[in-house]
Design a protein around this motif. Sequence first.
Motif, PDB file in Angstrom:
ATOM      1  N   ASN A  19       0.805  -1.225   0.000  1.00  0.00           N
ATOM      2  CA  ASN A  19       0.000   0.000   0.000  1.00  0.00           C
ATOM      3  C   ASN A  19       0.836   1.272   0.000  1.00  0.00           C
ATOM      4  O   ASN A  19       0.292   2.364   0.134  1.00  0.00           O
ATOM      5  CB  ASN A  19      -0.923   0.024   1.226  1.00  0.00           C
ATOM      6  CG  ASN A  19      -1.910  -1.137   1.230  1.00  0.00           C
ATOM      7  OD1 ASN A  19      -2.229  -1.682   0.183  1.00  0.00           O
ATOM      8  ND2 ASN A  19      -2.369  -1.516   2.413  1.00  0.00           N
ATOM      9  N   SER A  20       2.148   1.133  -0.139  1.00  0.00           N
ATOM     10  CA  SER A  20       3.043   2.292  -0.016  1.00  0.00           C
ATOM     11  C   SER A  20       3.595   2.742  -1.369  1.00  0.00           C
ATOM     12  O   SER A  20       4.717   3.229  -1.453  1.00  0.00           O
ATOM     13  CB  SER A  20       4.206   1.943   0.927  1.00  0.00           C
ATOM     14  OG  SER A  20       4.913   0.808   0.446  1.00  0.00           O
ATOM     15  N   LYS A  21       2.807   2.575  -2.428  1.00  0.00           N
ATOM     16  CA  LYS A  21       3.317   2.839  -3.779  1.00  0.00           C
ATOM     17  C   LYS A  21       3.571   4.313  -4.057  1.00  0.00           C
ATOM     18  O   LYS A  21       4.201   4.657  -5.056  1.00  0.00           O
ATOM     19  CB  LYS A  21       2.354   2.257  -4.809  1.00  0.00           C
ATOM     20  CG  LYS A  21       2.297   0.728  -4.726  1.00  0.00           C
ATOM     21  CD  LYS A  21       1.284   0.140  -5.687  1.00  0.00           C
ATOM     22  CE  LYS A  21       1.231  -1.369  -5.522  1.00  0.00           C
ATOM     23  NZ  LYS A  21       0.196  -1.995  -6.371  1.00  0.00           N
ATOM     24  N   ASP A  22       3.091   5.191  -3.179  1.00  0.00           N
ATOM     25  CA  ASP A  22       3.361   6.617  -3.346  1.00  0.00           C
ATOM     26  C   ASP A  22       4.647   7.055  -2.648  1.00  0.00           C
ATOM     27  O   ASP A  22       5.039   8.218  -2.739  1.00  0.00           O
ATOM     28  CB  ASP A  22       2.192   7.450  -2.797  1.00  0.00           C
ATOM     29  CG  ASP A  22       0.929   7.286  -3.643  1.00  0.00           C
ATOM     30  OD1 ASP A  22       1.075   6.990  -4.843  1.00  0.00           O
ATOM     31  OD2 ASP A  22      -0.174   7.439  -3.096  1.00  0.00           O
ATOM     32  N   TYR A  26       9.417   2.674  -1.770  1.00  0.00           N
ATOM     33  CA  TYR A  26       8.794   1.565  -2.504  1.00  0.00           C
ATOM     34  C   TYR A  26       9.465   1.401  -3.865  1.00  0.00           C
ATOM     35  O   TYR A  26       9.780   0.285  -4.293  1.00  0.00           O
ATOM     36  CB  TYR A  26       7.296   1.823  -2.664  1.00  0.00           C
ATOM     37  CG  TYR A  26       6.570   0.742  -3.443  1.00  0.00           C
ATOM     38  CD1 TYR A  26       6.078  -0.390  -2.799  1.00  0.00           C
ATOM     39  CD2 TYR A  26       6.390   0.854  -4.828  1.00  0.00           C
ATOM     40  CE1 TYR A  26       5.420  -1.381  -3.509  1.00  0.00           C
ATOM     41  CE2 TYR A  26       5.736  -0.131  -5.547  1.00  0.00           C
ATOM     42  CZ  TYR A  26       5.248  -1.250  -4.883  1.00  0.00           C
ATOM     43  OH  TYR A  26       4.613  -2.236  -5.588  1.00  0.00           O
ATOM     44  N   HIS A  27       9.709   2.491  -4.539  1.00  0.00           N
ATOM     45  CA  HIS A  27      10.272   2.423  -5.889  1.00  0.00           C
ATOM     46  C   HIS A  27      11.789   2.194  -5.858  1.00  0.00           C
ATOM     47  O   HIS A  27      12.337   1.582  -6.773  1.00  0.00           O
ATOM     48  CB  HIS A  27       9.918   3.695  -6.652  1.00  0.00           C
ATOM     49  CG  HIS A  27       8.432   3.862  -6.815  1.00  0.00           C
ATOM     50  ND1 HIS A  27       7.707   3.159  -7.745  1.00  0.00           N
ATOM     51  CD2 HIS A  27       7.535   4.617  -6.128  1.00  0.00           C
ATOM     52  CE1 HIS A  27       6.424   3.479  -7.649  1.00  0.00           C
ATOM     53  NE2 HIS A  27       6.295   4.370  -6.678  1.00  0.00           N
ATOM     54  N   LEU A  28      12.446   2.666  -4.814  1.00  0.00           N
ATOM     55  CA  LEU A  28      13.884   2.419  -4.684  1.00  0.00           C
ATOM     56  C   LEU A  28      14.186   0.955  -4.392  1.00  0.00           C
ATOM     57  O   LEU A  28      15.319   0.504  -4.574  1.00  0.00           O
ATOM     58  CB  LEU A  28      14.469   3.308  -3.576  1.00  0.00           C
ATOM     59  CG  LEU A  28      14.539   4.811  -3.875  1.00  0.00           C
ATOM     60  CD1 LEU A  28      15.058   5.570  -2.654  1.00  0.00           C
ATOM     61  CD2 LEU A  28      15.422   5.087  -5.091  1.00  0.00           C
TER      62      LEU A  28
END
Length: 314
Positions: A19-22, A26-28
């Motif tokens: 749920n932490s895609k913002d 998460y992207h790193l």
Amino acid sequence: MSTSLIVPLHVAYIRALGNSKDELSYHLSAHLRMNAVYWGLTALFVMGHQDALDRDEMIDFVMSCWDEEAGAFGAHPDHDAHLLSTLSAVQILLMQNALNRVDIDRVVKCAGDAFGETDTRFLYCAVNALSLLGRLDELDVEKTVAYIRRCRNFDGGFGAVAGAESHAGQVCVCVATLAILDRLDEVDQPTLCWWLSERQLPNGGLNGRPEKLEDVCYSFWVLSALSILGKLTWIDSNKLETFILSAQDTESGGIADRPGDMPDVFHTVFGLAGLSLLGYPALVDLDPVYCMPASIIENLGLRKGWKALQRRTS
């Protein structure tokens, strides 16, 4: 600090990880996404909550990471294939009873990563995956064992490559690989088990090599090797259990590397894996060779002669 395992909180923590895609973090961590799914699913299995995540969504994600050119899996869609993410994909699909989605013949021929990196960890990934896929006969066993032998050190431990310092992570993968290949005769068991037992610090935690801090993840790396070699009683299990439980986040769930630090799914699964091997009540048996639920490995006919501590009732 909690003195017991807070299972509902850890299940909720794992369910919330997607749920932490913002968030930038998460992207790193995209390069670890496949591994993180494996860690989360394995942790849920150990706690007896393997249905807490959506099965179809998980399988769809795994298959979206297929690298058609390499014939293996990357860590994230559009990432290059790698042995580590391929093993995690195979483990996930086995746990989800969806291995029929894989082109096994192509995976077996996977040559590793595009840069030719060699390391005893990747050797373990290949042997583990081939074993799970029922294709261990495709491996040159003597060549594999000879490489591990070159990585063995005077202290009984193993390094990442020949001449490298002994490290509990490398010990774990080398011992597990030799167990899969039925070649534990290559291990200097008295010396290595002494070295592994010396990894326990006064606070009960385990480190990966001399003069380093304790870290929850070594609760699996060290205990895995000791359980495969039948020497789990060579460490103080009560003190280690207390250390692992003290690293729980009692507010948001998850387990950290040590008390007071931020939790993550990596340390959560390996903390739970350690507790399972220590016989902590109500947890599911974990196979220390494959780091998967023991029942799945037994159903495949792959169980080796490891010994965990007896499961306590309270």
